[in-house]
Design a protein around this motif. Structure first.
Motif, PDB file in Angstrom:
ATOM      1  N   TYR A 219      44.805  40.617 -45.584  1.00 17.03           N
ATOM      2  CA  TYR A 219      45.202  40.204 -44.245  1.00 17.03           C
ATOM      3  C   TYR A 219      45.490  38.702 -44.195  1.00 17.03           C
ATOM      4  O   TYR A 219      44.945  37.915 -44.983  1.00 17.03           O
ATOM      5  N   ASP A 222      44.611  35.233 -39.378  1.00 16.70           N
ATOM      6  CA  ASP A 222      44.494  35.531 -37.949  1.00 16.70           C
ATOM      7  C   ASP A 222      44.327  37.016 -37.662  1.00 16.70           C
ATOM      8  O   ASP A 222      44.358  37.445 -36.504  1.00 16.70           O
ATOM      9  N   GLN A 223      44.121  37.820 -38.708  1.00 19.15           N
ATOM     10  CA  GLN A 223      43.961  39.266 -38.527  1.00 19.15           C
ATOM     11  C   GLN A 223      42.503  39.701 -38.700  1.00 19.15           C
ATOM     12  O   GLN A 223      42.194  40.717 -39.328  1.00 19.15           O
ATOM     13  N   LEU A 224      41.593  38.940 -38.103  1.00 17.16           N
ATOM     14  CA  LEU A 224      40.168  39.214 -38.257  1.00 17.16           C
ATOM     15  C   LEU A 224      39.779  40.584 -37.715  1.00 17.16           C
ATOM     16  O   LEU A 224      38.983  41.308 -38.333  1.00 17.16           O
ATOM     17  N   ASP A 225      40.303  40.955 -36.556  1.00 18.15           N
ATOM     18  CA  ASP A 225      39.913  42.236 -35.956  1.00 18.15           C
ATOM     19  C   ASP A 225      40.307  43.412 -36.852  1.00 18.15           C
ATOM     20  O   ASP A 225      39.525  44.358 -37.036  1.00 18.15           O
ATOM     21  N   GLU A 226      41.517  43.350 -37.415  1.00 20.99           N
ATOM     22  CA  GLU A 226      41.970  44.420 -38.310  1.00 20.99           C
ATOM     23  C   GLU A 226      41.083  44.500 -39.548  1.00 20.99           C
ATOM     24  O   GLU A 226      40.717  45.588 -40.001  1.00 20.99           O
ATOM     25  N   ARG A 228      37.911  43.482 -39.853  1.00 15.49           N
ATOM     26  CA  ARG A 228      36.588  43.993 -39.490  1.00 15.49           C
ATOM     27  C   ARG A 228      36.609  45.518 -39.354  1.00 15.49           C
ATOM     28  O   ARG A 228      35.663  46.210 -39.746  1.00 15.49           O
ATOM     29  N   ALA A 229      37.687  46.026 -38.787  1.00 10.68           N
ATOM     30  CA  ALA A 229      37.797  47.478 -38.631  1.00 10.68           C
ATOM     31  C   ALA A 229      37.824  48.175 -39.990  1.00 10.68           C
ATOM     32  O   ALA A 229      37.154  49.195 -40.195  1.00 10.68           O
ATOM     33  N   GLY A 234      32.570  44.815 -40.161  1.00  2.00           N
ATOM     34  CA  GLY A 234      32.352  43.496 -40.746  1.00  2.00           C
ATOM     35  C   GLY A 234      31.854  43.614 -42.176  1.00  2.00           C
ATOM     36  O   GLY A 234      31.386  44.673 -42.608  1.00  2.00           O
ATOM     37  N   VAL A 254      33.892  36.839 -40.474  1.00  2.32           N
ATOM     38  CA  VAL A 254      34.135  38.241 -40.828  1.00  2.32           C
ATOM     39  C   VAL A 254      32.870  38.989 -41.225  1.00  2.32           C
ATOM     40  O   VAL A 254      32.860  40.210 -41.303  1.00  2.32           O
ATOM     41  N   ARG A 256      29.120  40.631 -40.853  1.00  2.00           N
ATOM     42  CA  ARG A 256      28.335  41.232 -39.778  1.00  2.00           C
ATOM     43  C   ARG A 256      26.973  40.550 -39.702  1.00  2.00           C
ATOM     44  O   ARG A 256      26.636  39.695 -40.532  1.00  2.00           O
TER      45      ARG A 256
END
Length: 343
Positions: A219, A222-226, A228-229, A234, A254, A256
């Protein structure tokens, strides 16, 4: 013999030198592969960084990631013989202090400490003079290019993963997908980490990391959410190989709760705007890791055949010594994998 020198200012010089002769406890190696490290680019090739004694280039033959074949041995050598294939631990310490005895010559504080390619002649030449104690014999499975990759990059990545205790219980994130990051992803997989994701601003490096199997997905920062998913909420462990302030921030962001962050990449800067919600409340562990030990480097070399892993897979470009200038330009562009010099 020929030797490559780094005068600074993003330049290289190839000079003719007399062939060295091994003294007591030394061996002479014919260089077979010598890879380029990011620290050489950062601190020597672009400009001669002065201040930290470990980064004071002394105008020697460059290159601290060599592998070669023993062609002569000096008096008092007891372990190696002509014909042996070896890689070289890239710091030669005093051999007597507590750090050296434990195998962490990187941390030797004696005035006798000298890094190959920084304070003593290194691997970017036809011949290399090495201390016998600094050499690790390569199993038949391990190529010279493999050995050169282990000499710094893979060894550094392995140490960081060991310090974090990475295992099959962990989801792993790797920040910075240059050669050390690729090594961290590949070795993390061999230690059982799954899934593995990577971060890098370079689309070329992200694509290479996935292609090599170093990570399952890569990634942009700036694609942290993707990311983490993909990691199931995380990472349990994040390894920063970028050495940048933004990269370290990504590694911390990133993981958890109760995750571990390993800082491997050299460089200054770690900005944590609010310590309590960022580190204290989620109980994040920060781990610094610098290079590796002789013991762990030898262990890594011995594990490679069992894992079926050739570190040379991260080498994207190979140049002869005569084209050292072009090799350093490719390495400096930071869009490829590892760059190597060969005879």
């Amino acid at each position: 013999m020929r030797g490559v020198f780094l005068p600074g200012n993003s330049t290289t010089e190839i000079r003719e030198l007399p062939d060295p002769e091994p003294g007591p406890g030394q061996v002479l190696l014919a260089m077979k592969a010598s890879t380029i490290c990011g620290s050489d680019i950062r601190a020597i090739y672009r400009e001669h960084l002065q201040g930290d004694p470990a980064e004071m280039y002394q105008g020697v033959v460059a290159g601290h990631e060599p592998a070669g074949q023993v062609v002569a041995v000096g008096p008092g050598t007891t372990r190696l013989q002509v014909g042996d294939r070896v890689c070289v631990y890239h710091i030669s310490g005093c051999g007597q202090c507590d750090d050296c005895v434990r195998g962490y010559q990187i941390s030797c504080s004696s005035p006798l400490r000298a890094a190959y390619g920084w304070q003593r002649d290194g691997g970017h030449g036809d011949l290399i003079l090495a201390q016998e104690r600094d050499c690790i014999v390569l199993p038949d499975f391990v190529t010279y290019l493999d050995g050169a990759c282990v000499a710094c990059g893979f060894g550094t990545a392995y140490e960081g993963l060991l310090r974090a205790g990475v295992s099959g219980r962990d989801a792993l994130a790797v920040v910075g997908l240059g050669p050390v990051g690729l090594a961290a992803g590949l070795l993390g997989g061999k230690l059982g980490a799954t899934p593995r994701v990577g971060f890098d601003p370079s689309p070329e490096r992200r694509a290479l990391a996935v292609q090599l199997g170093a990570v399952d997905a890569a990634y942009a920062p700036d694609q942290l959410d993707e990311a983490r998913a993909t990691l199931g909420g995380g990472a349990h462990v994040a390894v920063d190989c970028s050495g940048s302030e933004p990269g370290r921030g990504t590694a911390i962001a990133v993981v958890r709760a109760r995750g571990r962050v390993v800082l491997v990449g050299e460089g200054n800067g770690l900005r944590v705007p609010e310590v309590s919600p960022t580190l204290i409340h989620p109980s994040i562990t920060l781990i610094g890791s610098w290079v590796t030990s002789l013991e762990h480097m030898r262990e890594l070399v011995e594990r490679l055949p069992h894992w079926g892993l050739h570190p040379e897979v991260v080498v994207s470009d190979v140049f002869p010594i005569a084209e050292a200038g072009a090799a350093y330009q490719v390495a400096d562009a930071a869009r490829s994998g590892k760059v190597a010099l060969v005879p």
